[in-house]
Design a protein around this motif. Structure first.
Motif, PDB file in Angstrom:
ATOM      1  N   GLU A 358     -10.731  -1.375 -10.709  1.00 53.21           N
ATOM      2  CA  GLU A 358     -11.058  -2.137  -9.644  1.00 53.21           C
ATOM      3  C   GLU A 358     -10.067  -3.492  -9.623  1.00 53.21           C
ATOM      4  O   GLU A 358      -9.950  -4.049 -10.834  1.00 53.21           O
ATOM      5  CB  GLU A 358     -12.673  -2.826  -9.813  1.00 53.21           C
ATOM      6  CG  GLU A 358     -13.093  -3.592  -8.421  1.00 53.21           C
ATOM      7  CD  GLU A 358     -13.535  -2.762  -7.301  1.00 53.21           C
ATOM      8  OE1 GLU A 358     -12.523  -2.489  -6.366  1.00 53.21           O
ATOM      9  OE2 GLU A 358     -14.511  -1.891  -7.502  1.00 53.21           O
ATOM     10  N   ILE A 359      -9.445  -3.815  -8.521  1.00 52.60           N
ATOM     11  CA  ILE A 359      -8.237  -4.659  -8.567  1.00 52.60           C
ATOM     12  C   ILE A 359      -8.740  -5.693  -7.816  1.00 52.60           C
ATOM     13  O   ILE A 359      -8.853  -5.719  -6.396  1.00 52.60           O
ATOM     14  CB  ILE A 359      -6.926  -3.905  -7.926  1.00 52.60           C
ATOM     15  CG1 ILE A 359      -6.539  -2.639  -8.633  1.00 52.60           C
ATOM     16  CG2 ILE A 359      -5.822  -5.038  -8.143  1.00 52.60           C
ATOM     17  CD1 ILE A 359      -6.164  -2.665 -10.102  1.00 52.60           C
ATOM     18  N   TYR A 360      -8.956  -6.983  -8.532  1.00 51.78           N
ATOM     19  CA  TYR A 360      -9.156  -7.997  -7.664  1.00 51.78           C
ATOM     20  C   TYR A 360      -7.921  -9.031  -7.375  1.00 51.78           C
ATOM     21  O   TYR A 360      -7.212  -9.519  -8.478  1.00 51.78           O
ATOM     22  CB  TYR A 360     -10.475  -8.813  -8.455  1.00 51.78           C
ATOM     23  CG  TYR A 360     -11.610  -7.965  -8.634  1.00 51.78           C
ATOM     24  CD1 TYR A 360     -12.508  -7.777  -7.391  1.00 51.78           C
ATOM     25  CD2 TYR A 360     -12.138  -7.815  -9.724  1.00 51.78           C
ATOM     26  CE1 TYR A 360     -13.499  -7.111  -7.590  1.00 51.78           C
ATOM     27  CE2 TYR A 360     -13.386  -7.013 -10.111  1.00 51.78           C
ATOM     28  CZ  TYR A 360     -14.126  -6.673  -8.890  1.00 51.78           C
ATOM     29  OH  TYR A 360     -15.408  -6.052  -9.228  1.00 51.78           O
ATOM     30  N   HIS A 361      -7.834  -9.260  -6.349  1.00 56.11           N
ATOM     31  CA  HIS A 361      -6.662  -9.869  -5.879  1.00 56.11           C
ATOM     32  C   HIS A 361      -6.847 -11.532  -6.172  1.00 56.11           C
ATOM     33  O   HIS A 361      -7.799 -12.035  -5.627  1.00 56.11           O
ATOM     34  CB  HIS A 361      -6.046  -9.742  -4.463  1.00 56.11           C
ATOM     35  CG  HIS A 361      -5.442  -8.420  -4.493  1.00 56.11           C
ATOM     36  ND1 HIS A 361      -4.110  -8.406  -3.893  1.00 56.11           N
ATOM     37  CD2 HIS A 361      -5.934  -7.313  -4.603  1.00 56.11           C
ATOM     38  CE1 HIS A 361      -4.178  -6.917  -3.749  1.00 56.11           C
ATOM     39  NE2 HIS A 361      -5.291  -6.402  -4.131  1.00 56.11           N
ATOM     40  N   SER A 362      -5.575 -12.183  -6.852  1.00 59.24           N
ATOM     41  CA  SER A 362      -6.095 -13.663  -7.168  1.00 59.24           C
ATOM     42  C   SER A 362      -5.091 -14.470  -6.068  1.00 59.24           C
ATOM     43  O   SER A 362      -5.273 -14.970  -5.190  1.00 59.24           O
ATOM     44  CB  SER A 362      -5.936 -14.062  -8.556  1.00 59.24           C
ATOM     45  OG  SER A 362      -6.879 -13.588  -9.468  1.00 59.24           O
ATOM     46  N   GLY A 363      -3.775 -14.168  -6.443  1.00 58.64           N
ATOM     47  CA  GLY A 363      -2.662 -14.638  -5.747  1.00 58.64           C
ATOM     48  C   GLY A 363      -1.709 -13.855  -5.249  1.00 58.64           C
ATOM     49  O   GLY A 363      -0.955 -13.367  -5.727  1.00 58.64           O
ATOM     50  N   THR A 364      -2.233 -12.999  -4.203  1.00 59.30           N
ATOM     51  CA  THR A 364      -1.198 -12.210  -3.403  1.00 59.30           C
ATOM     52  C   THR A 364      -1.069 -12.510  -2.056  1.00 59.30           C
ATOM     53  O   THR A 364      -1.930 -13.276  -1.419  1.00 59.30           O
ATOM     54  CB  THR A 364      -1.695 -10.832  -3.433  1.00 59.30           C
ATOM     55  OG1 THR A 364      -3.021 -10.740  -2.730  1.00 59.30           O
ATOM     56  CG2 THR A 364      -1.968 -10.325  -4.930  1.00 59.30           C
ATOM     57  N   GLY A 365       0.102 -12.009  -1.511  1.00 61.53           N
ATOM     58  CA  GLY A 365       0.464 -12.279  -0.113  1.00 61.53           C
ATOM     59  C   GLY A 365       1.078 -11.180   0.467  1.00 61.53           C
ATOM     60  O   GLY A 365       1.243 -10.046  -0.136  1.00 61.53           O
ATOM     61  N   ARG A 366       1.544 -11.335   1.759  1.00 58.15           N
ATOM     62  CA  ARG A 366       2.572 -10.224   2.333  1.00 58.15           C
ATOM     63  C   ARG A 366       3.881 -10.768   2.645  1.00 58.15           C
ATOM     64  O   ARG A 366       4.034 -11.798   3.269  1.00 58.15           O
ATOM     65  CB  ARG A 366       1.883  -9.580   3.677  1.00 58.15           C
ATOM     66  CG  ARG A 366       0.468  -8.870   3.539  1.00 58.15           C
ATOM     67  CD  ARG A 366       0.723  -7.204   3.333  1.00 58.15           C
ATOM     68  NE  ARG A 366      -0.544  -6.896   2.757  1.00 58.15           N
ATOM     69  CZ  ARG A 366      -0.734  -5.883   1.975  1.00 58.15           C
ATOM     70  NH1 ARG A 366       0.387  -5.069   1.399  1.00 58.15           N
ATOM     71  NH2 ARG A 366      -1.831  -5.397   1.663  1.00 58.15           N
ATOM     72  N   ASN A 367       4.886 -10.155   2.585  1.00 57.00           N
ATOM     73  CA  ASN A 367       6.318 -10.517   2.952  1.00 57.00           C
ATOM     74  C   ASN A 367       6.684 -10.231   4.450  1.00 57.00           C
ATOM     75  O   ASN A 367       5.559  -9.292   5.123  1.00 57.00           O
ATOM     76  CB  ASN A 367       7.349 -10.284   2.178  1.00 57.00           C
ATOM     77  CG  ASN A 367       7.796  -8.772   1.943  1.00 57.00           C
ATOM     78  OD1 ASN A 367       7.153  -7.988   2.761  1.00 57.00           O
ATOM     79  ND2 ASN A 367       8.182  -8.515   0.707  1.00 57.00           N
ATOM     80  N   GLU A 368       7.512 -10.431   4.959  1.00 59.53           N
ATOM     81  CA  GLU A 368       7.797 -10.185   6.362  1.00 59.53           C
ATOM     82  C   GLU A 368       7.729  -8.670   6.580  1.00 59.53           C
ATOM     83  O   GLU A 368       7.702  -8.103   7.650  1.00 59.53           O
ATOM     84  CB  GLU A 368       8.883 -10.966   7.115  1.00 59.53           C
ATOM     85  CG  GLU A 368      10.236 -10.571   6.504  1.00 59.53           C
ATOM     86  CD  GLU A 368      10.496 -11.171   5.110  1.00 59.53           C
ATOM     87  OE1 GLU A 368      11.744 -10.911   4.497  1.00 59.53           O
ATOM     88  OE2 GLU A 368       9.794 -12.170   4.467  1.00 59.53           O
ATOM     89  N   LYS A 369       8.190  -7.971   5.844  1.00 57.02           N
ATOM     90  CA  LYS A 369       8.078  -6.385   5.816  1.00 57.02           C
ATOM     91  C   LYS A 369       6.732  -6.073   5.765  1.00 57.02           C
ATOM     92  O   LYS A 369       6.672  -4.622   5.682  1.00 57.02           O
ATOM     93  CB  LYS A 369       8.997  -5.959   4.618  1.00 57.02           C
ATOM     94  CG  LYS A 369      10.566  -6.124   4.778  1.00 57.02           C
ATOM     95  CD  LYS A 369      11.427  -5.184   3.947  1.00 57.02           C
ATOM     96  CE  LYS A 369      12.577  -5.878   3.400  1.00 57.02           C
ATOM     97  NZ  LYS A 369      12.897  -5.302   2.190  1.00 57.02           N
ATOM     98  N   GLY A 370       5.684  -6.875   5.355  1.00 53.78           N
ATOM     99  CA  GLY A 370       4.387  -6.281   5.117  1.00 53.78           C
ATOM    100  C   GLY A 370       4.108  -5.719   3.614  1.00 53.78           C
ATOM    101  O   GLY A 370       3.015  -5.332   3.503  1.00 53.78           O
ATOM    102  N   GLU A 371       5.188  -5.940   3.134  1.00 50.94           N
ATOM    103  CA  GLU A 371       5.109  -5.730   1.225  1.00 50.94           C
ATOM    104  C   GLU A 371       3.836  -6.634   0.739  1.00 50.94           C
ATOM    105  O   GLU A 371       4.028  -7.681   0.780  1.00 50.94           O
ATOM    106  CB  GLU A 371       6.324  -5.412   0.480  1.00 50.94           C
ATOM    107  CG  GLU A 371       7.191  -4.425   0.966  1.00 50.94           C
ATOM    108  CD  GLU A 371       8.519  -4.657   0.824  1.00 50.94           C
ATOM    109  OE1 GLU A 371       9.244  -3.802   0.172  1.00 50.94           O
ATOM    110  OE2 GLU A 371       9.118  -5.667   0.623  1.00 50.94           O
ATOM    111  N   LEU A 372       3.100  -6.084  -0.325  1.00 55.34           N
ATOM    112  CA  LEU A 372       2.284  -6.686  -1.153  1.00 55.34           C
ATOM    113  C   LEU A 372       3.292  -7.795  -2.173  1.00 55.34           C
ATOM    114  O   LEU A 372       4.227  -7.073  -3.012  1.00 55.34           O
ATOM    115  CB  LEU A 372       1.432  -6.002  -1.883  1.00 55.34           C
ATOM    116  CG  LEU A 372       0.268  -6.870  -2.687  1.00 55.34           C
ATOM    117  CD1 LEU A 372      -0.641  -7.378  -1.695  1.00 55.34           C
ATOM    118  CD2 LEU A 372      -0.348  -5.647  -3.627  1.00 55.34           C
ATOM    119  N   VAL A 373       2.891  -8.837  -2.071  1.00 53.93           N
ATOM    120  CA  VAL A 373       4.001  -9.950  -2.864  1.00 53.93           C
ATOM    121  C   VAL A 373       3.057 -10.667  -3.730  1.00 53.93           C
ATOM    122  O   VAL A 373       2.051 -11.106  -3.390  1.00 53.93           O
ATOM    123  CB  VAL A 373       4.958 -10.582  -2.212  1.00 53.93           C
ATOM    124  CG1 VAL A 373       6.020  -9.710  -1.547  1.00 53.93           C
ATOM    125  CG2 VAL A 373       4.375 -11.495  -1.069  1.00 53.93           C
TER     126      VAL A 373
END
Ligand code: AMP
Ligand code: GLY
Length: 424
Positions: A358-373
């Motif tokens: 199970e992956i719980y996200h803490s500090g993640t976002g998306r860049n302008e290409k939509g990639e997980l960053v």
């Protein structure tokens, strides 16, 4: 039911995944959420500390129940304001949240009601604090009074270190207004245990115990962080210790808050040290811990939303709170440099981790290409459950090894000390 969750880290992700298991839940909105939570809830970009913004949102978008998860909105009275709108909430009001928001309040409460904790003095005058550390016993612990993201505590082995910690908090403003008062307290020795407990102000129902790993480096070295990984249950929390905690700490704390006119309803987090003289309180938190929640909730058998509603309605006595017998491990993956300066925006490759844990996200976002960053210090919590702790740890590390980004750091020894205790 439409549920609102305030917050946007791994803890909130775990809460949301658990709440979703209730078939009556039709919609979850998370403020502000993050890129991982967006797969499980509608995320609206309002800061958890923007209480006026949250109240405005709820006026325009009514919800049936709200869960306020982080410490700062609780301390700022988010629950009080939502209650004024007639919204039922999980979480303490601002008066009760002082149990975490002010260490001076918490220490005075424990002293007044005879709840075991480290001996202490509190200071508002830097000169007096500096005089005190000239003659105090060593080691000694210096704590900023207010909220400081888990970083306001300095353990000092020399008088110079103690004087420097007092100066940093009280004169240099290292923790802002949070450090204008300090608590200087006795150093306690013994294993640490975290216990999260549901309470409706009448009864206390503890969850499975857990162990956090607060230092950034393997072997518990380096600066304190928000938590680099957790395991549950904690082997130091034996049935005898649990019984003493209930009798000497949990029930007296709830009674003390009632007696002070600020009944606590929500999740009360007991940070405990099991000393040779018995369990003592190191700190209270007025909320679920992060990343304790990420190992505790996956082991919860009972329905979380049902329990949360019972807490708000004062009917917890009639509501079962049950946990599985197995174990859980959460390994935090963090940005290089954390808890100091770190870069954001690194592209994350999850590999097959999502199928393995199970992956719980803490500090993640998306860049302008939509990639997980990456978008924070602590980025992802990789969590696995199993029948036994050893297996849970092995599974979590196998999944963690799938994840890659430039500069990623993790501790390699989450659960190692607990395993040592189990095999002793
Ligand atoms: P706190 O933010 O109060 O939980 O403190 C952070 C960490 O500092 C705790 O998890 C402990 O490891 C350590 N700590 C805090 N108070 C004491 C104490 N009185 N004696 C020893 N260690 C402490
Ligand atoms: N993991 C410690 C906390 O949530 O305060």
């Amino acid at each position: 039911m439409k549920i609102l969750v305030v917050g946007g880290g791994g803890r909130e992700h775990a809460i949301i995944k658990k709440i979703k298991q209730n078939p009556e839940v039709t919609e979850i909105v998370c403020l502000p959420g993050n890129a991982g939570i967006a797969a499980d809830a509608e995320c609206v970009n309002l800061k958890a500390t923007d209480i006026d913004g949250i109240v405005g949102y709820v006026k325009g978008h009514p919800v049936d129940f709200a869960v306020v998860a982080p410490d700062d909105p609780l301390a700022l009275g988010c629950v009080d304001r939502l209650h004024e709108l007639g919204v039922k909430c999980f979480g303490p009001d601002a008066k009760a949240a002082r149990i975490e928001a002010s260490k001076v309040f918490a220490k005075n409460l424990m002293k007044k009601y005879g709840i075991p904790t480290a001996a202490y003095e509190s200071f508002e005058d830097a000169r007096k604090a500096l005089d005190y550390v000239k003659n105090c016993p060593l080691p000694i612990v210096v704590k900023a009074d207010g909220l400081a993201l888990g970083k306001g505590v300095t353990i000092c082995f020399t008088r110079d270190e103690a004087a420097a910690a007092v100066k940093a908090a009280m004169l240099d403003g290292a923790f802002g207004a949070s450090g204008s008062r300090v608590v200087i307290e006795e150093y306690l020795e013994g294993p640490e245990v975290s216990v999260l407990a549901f309470t409706d102000g009448h009864v206390v129902k503890p969850m499975v115990s857990s162990m956090d790993h607060k230092r950034v480096g393997d072997g518990d070295v380096g600066p304190n962080t928000g938590g680099m990984g957790t395991i549950a249950p904690n082997p130091c929390y034996t049935p005898e210790v649990a019984e003493r905690c209930m009798r000497e700490i949990f029930l007296p704390t709830v009674a003390a808050m009632n007696a002070e006119g600020c009944p606590f309803r929500g999740c009360l987090y007991f940070g405990l040290m099991v000393t040779k003289d018995g369990p003592k309180v190191i700190e209270y938190n007025c909320r679920f811990g992060d990343p304790e929640t990420q190992v505790v909730l996956p082991l919860m058998k009972s329905d979380l939303l049902t329990v949360m509603l019972a807490v708000e309605n004062g009917t917890l006595a009639d509501t079962p709170v049950e946990f599985e017998d197995g174990a859980a491990c959460c390994v935090m993956l963090a940005s290089g440099g954390y808890p100091g300066k770190y870069e954001k925006g690194k592209v994350i490759d999850l590999g097959r981790a999502g199928d393995m844990a199970e992956i719980y996200h803490s500090g993640t976002g998306r860049n302008e290409k939509g990639e997980l960053v990456t978008a924070g210090g602590r980025v992802l919590g990789v969590c696995c459950t199993a029948d036994d702790l050893q297996t849970a740890i092995e599974k979590a590390y196998r999944a963690a090894d799938e994840v890659k980004w430039d500069g990623m750091i993790l501790r390699r020894d989450i659960g190692k000390r607990a395993l040592g205790i189990l095999t002793d």
